[in-house]
Design an enzyme around this catalytic site. Structure first.
Site, short mmCIF file in Angstrom:
data_model
loop_
_atom_site.label_atom_id
_atom_site.label_comp_id
_atom_site.label_asym_id
_atom_site.label_seq_id
_atom_site.Cartn_x
_atom_site.Cartn_y
_atom_site.Cartn_z
N CYS A 18 2.98 20.68 -21.30
CA CYS A 18 1.61 21.15 -21.92
C CYS A 18 1.15 22.39 -21.38
O CYS A 18 0.12 22.96 -21.74
CB CYS A 18 0.74 20.04 -22.20
N GLN A 24 0.58 -1.32 0.22
CA GLN A 24 -0.02 0.09 0.17
C GLN A 24 0.98 1.29 0.00
O GLN A 24 0.43 2.31 -0.16
CB GLN A 24 -0.93 0.03 1.30
N ASN A 36 3.28 -6.89 13.47
CA ASN A 36 3.00 -5.71 13.74
C ASN A 36 3.36 -5.24 15.25
O ASN A 36 3.24 -6.21 16.08
CB ASN A 36 1.46 -5.27 13.32
N THR A 72 0.75 -3.05 8.68
CA THR A 72 -0.46 -2.25 7.95
C THR A 72 -1.61 -2.36 9.31
O THR A 72 -1.67 -3.28 9.85
CB THR A 72 -0.93 -2.82 6.60
N SER A 73 -2.22 -1.06 9.40
CA SER A 73 -3.19 -1.11 10.29
C SER A 73 -4.67 -1.78 9.99
O SER A 73 -5.39 -2.03 10.76
CB SER A 73 -3.65 0.26 10.67
N CYS A 130 2.74 20.24 -16.19
CA CYS A 130 3.14 19.35 -17.37
C CYS A 130 3.73 20.17 -18.35
O CYS A 130 3.65 21.46 -18.49
CB CYS A 130 1.97 18.58 -17.94
N HIS A 166 -1.50 1.50 -4.34
CA HIS A 166 -1.87 2.84 -4.19
C HIS A 166 -0.99 3.84 -5.05
O HIS A 166 -1.00 4.87 -4.88
CB HIS A 166 -1.85 3.18 -2.84
N CYS A 207 -0.64 13.99 -16.02
CA CYS A 207 -1.11 15.40 -16.33
C CYS A 207 -2.61 15.37 -16.27
O CYS A 207 -3.23 14.37 -16.85
CB CYS A 207 -0.73 15.37 -17.67
N ASP A 234 6.15 4.95 -1.64
CA ASP A 234 7.42 5.56 -1.28
C ASP A 234 8.43 4.80 -2.39
O ASP A 234 9.57 5.44 -2.44
CB ASP A 234 7.85 5.32 0.16
P1 NAD Z 1 -1.05 2.99 8.76
O1 NAD Z 1 -0.26 4.26 9.00
O2 NAD Z 1 -2.40 2.84 9.03
O3 NAD Z 1 -0.60 1.79 9.70
C1 NAD Z 1 0.85 1.37 9.94
C2 NAD Z 1 0.90 0.19 10.71
O4 NAD Z 1 2.26 -0.17 10.95
C3 NAD Z 1 0.42 0.40 12.36
O5 NAD Z 1 -0.55 -0.59 12.44
C4 NAD Z 1 1.57 0.44 13.17
O6 NAD Z 1 1.17 -0.28 14.33
C5 NAD Z 1 2.48 -0.39 12.31
N1 NAD Z 1 3.78 -0.31 12.22
C6 NAD Z 1 4.81 0.82 12.83
N2 NAD Z 1 5.89 0.54 13.14
C7 NAD Z 1 6.16 -0.82 12.52
C8 NAD Z 1 7.32 -1.55 12.25
N3 NAD Z 1 8.62 -1.15 12.67
N4 NAD Z 1 7.05 -2.83 11.84
C9 NAD Z 1 5.98 -3.37 11.61
N5 NAD Z 1 4.66 -2.65 11.71
C10 NAD Z 1 4.87 -1.34 12.31
O7 NAD Z 1 -0.65 2.54 7.31
P2 NAD Z 1 -1.32 1.52 6.29
O8 NAD Z 1 -1.79 0.55 7.11
O9 NAD Z 1 -0.41 1.29 5.30
O10 NAD Z 1 -2.66 2.39 5.51
C11 NAD Z 1 -2.94 3.75 5.44
C12 NAD Z 1 -2.24 4.16 4.20
O11 NAD Z 1 -1.23 4.83 4.45
C13 NAD Z 1 -2.16 3.51 3.00
O12 NAD Z 1 -2.79 3.87 1.93
C14 NAD Z 1 -0.60 3.90 2.27
O13 NAD Z 1 -0.64 4.28 1.03
C15 NAD Z 1 -0.53 5.03 3.13
N6 NAD Z 1 1.02 5.35 3.63
C16 NAD Z 1 2.13 5.05 2.99
C17 NAD Z 1 3.20 5.53 3.25
C18 NAD Z 1 4.39 5.18 2.59
O14 NAD Z 1 4.51 4.88 1.53
N7 NAD Z 1 5.57 4.89 3.50
C19 NAD Z 1 3.37 6.26 4.76
C20 NAD Z 1 2.33 6.78 5.21
C21 NAD Z 1 1.30 6.45 4.75
#
Ligand code: NAD
Length: 245
Positions: free
Chosen positions: A150, A101, A213, A188-189, A148, A119, A127, A104
């Site tokens: 354009c 998700q 997690n 992921t949460s 862009c 995502h 654009c 980065d």
């Molecule tokens: P979230 O912020 O909702 O949850 C992050 C989860 O990671 C939490 O449950 C937390 O307890 C856990 N966590 C924290 N540190 C950790 C570690 N060291 N090891 C393992 N787990 C750890 O993020 P999500 O569930 O990805 O969903 C939210 C949205 O956030 C997504 O759509 C994503 O695109 C976006 N997002 C992306 C980035 C990125 O690209 N790095 C950063 C922030 C948010």
């Protein structure tokens, strides 16, 4: 906990099909704030109020300022051991798919290729007039909002809250979850759909589901194994057991 790591390593050894789903937590140890931690907030705005088509239509400059801030946080970051182990698993498991998700780009930088960036990617822009998608790595951005060639405005080529994911990516992700022997949900949460449904689909179809997690999530009661801790610590331990066995 060691026995739980050994049990997963043992399963990985014989698995033919493994799917890993990652979220912002997997990049936390690279210094990139998650959305739901205190650092995820920017100027008191919630991401849910900025990462939407409505917010962009109302105030594109504000949304781009937030993305510029996020790009500045991400640009100096390197993949951490969790990204690296996931890239290595791709070489070890016959049928491995990584679904992230994250926007980065760190999984790609770590070497993962069997990868779905559900995502999108923060380094791609689209654009608004031509629909063309191309890379933009300027940090910080010299023009807000960026344009862009354009002359039209561009937007980040990411999926915002309320927008649909690519139909193709979604179909591939769900098909993989349905046929997985092991499904790993990492950092992921488990709140953002449709990604949050993937481990549930995998579980329903008989996969062994493990979660990594530091805290419990809404899907913790459903998983077969909850490994409490940081992905960058736990994944290398599992890989080390797997490589020794
Ligand atoms: P979230 O912020 O909702 O949850 C992050 C989860 O990671 C939490 O449950 C937390 O307890 C856990 N966590 C924290 N540190 C950790 C570690 N060291 N090891 C393992 N787990 C750890 O993020 P999500 O569930 O990805 O969903 C939210 C949205 O956030 C997504 O759509 C994503 O695109 C976006 N997002 C992306 C980035 C990125 O690209 N790095 C950063 C922030 C948010």
């Amino acid at each position: 906990m060691d026995s739980a790591f050994a049990a997963i390593a043992e399963r990985l050894k014989t698995a033919t099909s493994v799917v890993a789903l990652t979220g912002a937590g997997v990049s936390a140890e690279s210094g990139i704030p998650t959305f739901r931690g205190p650092e995820g907030l920017w100027q008191h705005y919630k991401p849910e109020d900025l990462a939407t088509p409505q917010a962009f239509a109302r105030d594109p400059r504000l949304v781009w300022e937030w993305y510029d801030w996020r790009r500045q946080k991400i640009a100096p970051a390197s993949p951490n051991p969790a990204h690296e182990v996931l890239a290595q698993l791709e070489q070890i498991v016959p049928d491995f798919l990584l679904i992230t998700q994250n926007i980065d780009g760190l999984h790609r930088l770590a070497g993962s290729r069997r990868l779905i960036e559900m995502h999108g990617c923060i380094w791609q822009v689209r654009c608004l007039t031509e629909g063309t998608v191309y890379e933009n790595r300027e940090v910080p951005l010299s023009l807000l909002p960026p344009q862009c060639a354009c002359g039209s405005m561009v937007r980040p080529d990411v999926v915002w809250f309320g927008e649909s994911l690519s139909v193709e990516d979604q179909a591939r992700a769900f098909a993989a979850a349905e046929s997985a022997d092991i499904f790993l949900t990492i950092g992921t949460s488990a709140l953002v759909q449709p990604a949050a449904s993937l481990p549930i689909v995998a579980k329903d179809r008989g996969a062994f589901v493990a979660e990594i997690n530091p805290v419990p999530t809404p899907i913790t009661p459903l998983v077969d194994s909850h490994l409490q801790g940081a992905a960058g610590v736990i994944l290398p331990q599992i890989l080390s057991i797997l490589l020794k066995s």
